[in-house]
Write an enzyme that holds these catalytic residues in place. Sequence first.
Site, short mmCIF file in Angstrom:
data_model
loop_
_atom_site.label_atom_id
_atom_site.label_comp_id
_atom_site.label_asym_id
_atom_site.label_seq_id
_atom_site.Cartn_x
_atom_site.Cartn_y
_atom_site.Cartn_z
N GLY A 1 0.86 -1.18 0.00
CA GLY A 1 0.00 0.00 0.00
C GLY A 1 0.89 1.22 0.00
O GLY A 1 2.09 1.13 0.24
N ARG A 23 4.34 5.88 1.71
CA ARG A 23 4.96 7.21 1.81
C ARG A 23 4.45 8.13 0.71
O ARG A 23 5.15 9.03 0.26
CB ARG A 23 6.48 7.10 1.74
CG ARG A 23 7.02 6.34 0.54
CD ARG A 23 8.52 6.54 0.44
NE ARG A 23 9.11 5.60 -0.49
CZ ARG A 23 10.39 5.62 -0.82
NH1 ARG A 23 11.18 6.54 -0.31
NH2 ARG A 23 10.88 4.74 -1.65
N LYS A 43 5.46 11.28 -3.32
CA LYS A 43 6.41 10.31 -2.79
C LYS A 43 7.22 11.02 -1.71
O LYS A 43 7.85 12.05 -2.00
CB LYS A 43 7.33 9.81 -3.92
CG LYS A 43 8.19 8.59 -3.55
CD LYS A 43 8.87 8.03 -4.78
CE LYS A 43 9.64 6.75 -4.49
NZ LYS A 43 10.26 6.18 -5.69
N ASP A 93 9.61 5.50 7.70
CA ASP A 93 9.38 6.91 8.06
C ASP A 93 8.45 7.69 7.13
O ASP A 93 8.13 8.84 7.40
CB ASP A 93 10.73 7.63 8.20
CG ASP A 93 11.54 7.60 6.90
OD1 ASP A 93 11.00 7.15 5.87
OD2 ASP A 93 12.72 8.02 6.93
N GLY A 94 8.07 7.09 6.01
CA GLY A 94 7.17 7.80 5.10
C GLY A 94 7.87 8.89 4.29
O GLY A 94 7.21 9.72 3.66
N ARG A 111 4.66 13.20 -8.54
CA ARG A 111 4.83 12.44 -9.76
C ARG A 111 3.58 12.60 -10.61
O ARG A 111 2.46 12.52 -10.13
CB ARG A 111 5.01 10.98 -9.35
CG ARG A 111 5.22 10.01 -10.46
CD ARG A 111 5.02 8.61 -9.94
NE ARG A 111 6.17 8.09 -9.22
CZ ARG A 111 6.07 7.13 -8.29
NH1 ARG A 111 4.89 6.66 -7.94
NH2 ARG A 111 7.14 6.67 -7.71
N ARG A 152 -2.21 -0.40 -9.86
CA ARG A 152 -1.15 -1.36 -10.18
C ARG A 152 -1.73 -2.75 -10.36
O ARG A 152 -2.87 -3.00 -9.97
CB ARG A 152 -0.14 -1.40 -9.02
CG ARG A 152 0.36 -0.05 -8.62
CD ARG A 152 0.49 0.08 -7.09
NE ARG A 152 0.70 1.47 -6.70
CZ ARG A 152 1.88 2.04 -6.53
NH1 ARG A 152 2.96 1.34 -6.65
NH2 ARG A 152 1.98 3.32 -6.22
N ASP A 205 3.65 -4.67 -7.67
CA ASP A 205 3.16 -3.38 -7.16
C ASP A 205 3.80 -2.21 -7.91
O ASP A 205 3.41 -1.06 -7.71
CB ASP A 205 3.41 -3.24 -5.65
CG ASP A 205 4.86 -3.50 -5.27
OD1 ASP A 205 5.38 -4.58 -5.60
OD2 ASP A 205 5.49 -2.61 -4.67
N ASN A 206 4.79 -2.51 -8.75
CA ASN A 206 5.40 -1.45 -9.56
C ASN A 206 4.99 -1.55 -11.03
O ASN A 206 5.60 -0.94 -11.89
CB ASN A 206 6.93 -1.50 -9.44
CG ASN A 206 7.40 -0.98 -8.09
OD1 ASN A 206 6.69 -0.23 -7.42
ND2 ASN A 206 8.59 -1.36 -7.68
P1 AMP Z 1 8.98 0.71 -3.37
O1 AMP Z 1 10.18 -0.17 -3.19
O2 AMP Z 1 9.30 2.19 -3.35
O3 AMP Z 1 8.16 0.34 -4.56
O4 AMP Z 1 8.10 0.49 -2.06
C1 AMP Z 1 7.62 -0.77 -1.62
C2 AMP Z 1 6.70 -0.57 -0.44
O5 AMP Z 1 7.39 -0.02 0.68
C3 AMP Z 1 5.53 0.37 -0.70
O6 AMP Z 1 4.43 -0.07 0.06
C4 AMP Z 1 6.06 1.68 -0.18
O7 AMP Z 1 5.04 2.57 0.15
C5 AMP Z 1 6.83 1.22 1.06
N1 AMP Z 1 7.90 2.14 1.44
C6 AMP Z 1 9.10 2.29 0.82
N2 AMP Z 1 9.85 3.21 1.46
C7 AMP Z 1 9.11 3.68 2.48
C8 AMP Z 1 9.32 4.66 3.51
N3 AMP Z 1 10.47 5.33 3.62
N4 AMP Z 1 8.32 4.87 4.38
C9 AMP Z 1 7.16 4.18 4.31
N5 AMP Z 1 6.90 3.26 3.37
C10 AMP Z 1 7.86 3.00 2.47
MG MG Z 2 6.64 0.97 -5.52
#
Ligand code: AMP
Ligand code: MG
Length: 475
Positions: free
Chosen positions: A91, A94, A114, A126-127, A180, A187, A256-257
């Site tokens: 989900g 961030r 993002k 940390d979001g 973005r 997705r 998810d990407n």
């Molecule tokens: P990503 O690798 O960016 O596609 O992220 C994979 C998952 O991890 C998604 O659910 C993102 O929202 C979550 N995520 C990645 N980095 C963070 C972060 N710094 N804080 C909170 N959620 C994150």
């Molecule tokens: Mg992603």
Amino acid sequence: MSHSSNPFLNLNYEPAIESLADYHDVVTAAEYPMHRLRWRNDDILPTLGLDSSQVSDDDFIEAFGHFRAVRPFLALRYHGYQFGEYNPQLGDGRGFVYGQVSGVDGEFYDFGTKGSGRTPYSRTADGRLTLKGGVREIIASEALYRMGVKTSRCLSLVETGEDLWRGDEPSPTRSAVMVRFSRSHIRFGTFERLRWIGRADLTRKLLDHVLQVYYPHIWGKENQDDIFYLELVERVATLCAQWMAAGFCHAVLNTDNMSITGESFDYGPFAFIPTYDPRFTAAYFDHAGRYSYANQPAACYWNLEKLQDPLSMVMDKDNMQSSLLKFKDFYRDAYCEIMLKRLGFSSLSEPETEDLIGATLELLSAAQAIGYNQFFVKLRQSFEPNWREDASKIFGSHDWELNDEQIILLEKWRVVYHQLLIRLPIAELENIAQQLQQSNPTIIFLRPKIEELWEKITVDDDWQPLYDAIAQLKT
Ligand code: AMP
Ligand code: MG
């Protein structure tokens, strides 16, 4: 609604995904100690019906740094297969959808954030987004856009003044929030979650939405669902061919990407391949090379196949499987078309196409001293109409260090290229020069280049080299 003079706050945001109600959580944005606009993508403004002179930096900061709300912020719910393992704990962790608008081109777009703070999906994280992560995403998307890849782009990047701690960057590292601009944040994993919770009704509803908004030419047709899946296969195969021809390794092709519109987005540990090495792997944590450069078509195929599970709650699986079998042809056709263009041609016969691309990859694979994208830059810069007169004039003054075997492959390439040139009327040679220019930007964002640009930012707070490098893409 707002009476602000900020053009971003006066756009006609539509409650598209919000009105469907079942695919998001309403969240709030983080508050930051600092707001400094580091990137504004004025190229995108005309699509929004805006002129860059009408939009101030403060407008960007108010909307996309302070997050003055026009509509509720929606953290989207989704699951996904990550490196082959199903993860129901995903989900928007961030980010959120800030708003959705129709462009003047008639397409529907998302503003997705993002680094905008924690959500119910942040788990222990940390979001936030690192400034370097934001800079890297700008570079990936602008470079891909220039090379004709259907991609999301960064509308803005605001530096936010926090210290972040990351395992893959020297820490503390600087923070930022990005907006973005993309076709959709729905997705494959958005559908996978619906299968996990066993909701055929919500799958039908979401699929109808996707068809109406992103596949309107199909919506309402008798076999709309089958046609949709076939078109998705074609879009994803084409996207993958665009990455491969660009020498791009996305690095994290988890479901998810993968966008349901077939658009490329979410750039993390991506890399442009330095040389033509099929095993090149961009993510340091991808030990098995699951998402290596050469495995990208297979990974996309796998993702499309997995998507059949949730979709089969509402449509026929056998039809999907037979559509999926066309992936290979879609991929091949698109790849050949793009590669020919990078080599200066718009159309050749099938055997000619195979010979030329085959000779090119054979050379680049054997002669690693010739970088992958460097080869195309060199071709663009060296091409002369007089190459037609004599094969030995082709790359007559290159400075590649080649061994005997590699020299033979270069000779072979010259002969193939020369044969194609002599079959062309002289008047068409100008088209080749033009095609080479169009398809091959002169700046290549290999990792050392990106690090060099980042050094300037982090050591001297000098952003000009980054802006200049992005501007060079336009030439
Ligand atoms: P990503 O690798 O960016 O596609 O992220 C994979 C998952 O991890 C998604 O659910 C993102 O929202 C979550 N995520 C990645 N980095 C963070 C972060 N710094 N804080 C909170 N959620 C994150
Ligand atoms: Mg992603």
